[in-house]
Design an enzyme around this catalytic site. Sequence first.
Site, mmCIF file in Angstrom:
data_model
loop_
_atom_site.group_PDB
_atom_site.id
_atom_site.type_symbol
_atom_site.label_atom_id
_atom_site.label_comp_id
_atom_site.label_asym_id
_atom_site.label_seq_id
_atom_site.Cartn_x
_atom_site.Cartn_y
_atom_site.Cartn_z
ATOM 1 C CG HIS A 1 -38.463 -26.928 20.437
ATOM 2 N ND1 HIS A 1 -38.981 -28.097 19.940
ATOM 3 C CD2 HIS A 1 -38.757 -25.966 19.531
ATOM 4 C CE1 HIS A 1 -39.547 -27.859 18.765
ATOM 5 N NE2 HIS A 1 -39.432 -26.568 18.499
ATOM 6 C CB CYS A 2 -38.524 -25.244 27.256
ATOM 7 S SG CYS A 2 -37.998 -24.877 28.941
ATOM 8 N N GLY A 3 -37.649 -28.076 28.523
ATOM 9 C CA GLY A 3 -38.033 -29.109 29.475
ATOM 10 C C GLY A 3 -39.288 -28.742 30.257
ATOM 11 C CB THR B 1 -42.553 -27.431 26.474
ATOM 12 O OG1 THR B 1 -41.447 -26.600 26.087
ATOM 13 C CG2 THR B 1 -43.666 -27.274 25.460
#
Length: 156
Positions: free
Chosen positions: A35-37, A39
């Site tokens: 759930h990371c920018g 990803t």
Amino acid sequence: MPKLYELEMHSIEGELVSFSKFRGQPLIIVNLASHCGLTPQYEGLCELHKQGAVHVLGFPCNQFGNQEPGTDADILEFAKSKYNSNFPIFSKIEVNGENTCELYQWLKSEKADAEGNSDIGWNFTKFLVSKDGQVLARFDPGTTPDDIRIKLDDFL
């Protein structure tokens, strides 16, 4: 013998994996988050692994912004369904602090970041390890798998 090949860790499916099986293979070791920018780098990591110049090993970590909150089963489902992940993923770990796994203790002791810090700063920090188990480079999270692919000849 390099420290890497003495280690064992659990795969995301729960199997104990000896790192001696990676002897003779250049590796990219990366801490992952679903759930990371950053990803979308999963896609490039899969392509890098598929091309075969290096083998990618992924290590989910929830220490940065709570961006990997799921169980191992959740993480594996995400990686397979969203990115058709083709590289080995291991059980969730910690990369900083008193519970840092032994692999990341070793990686960080071998190669600090560009500012001289050993701690991992964010998701998708990548380490390039030679086929004989030496840490050659550390790439910050913004360095994409494509950037690494272009630079591989400089290191390998």
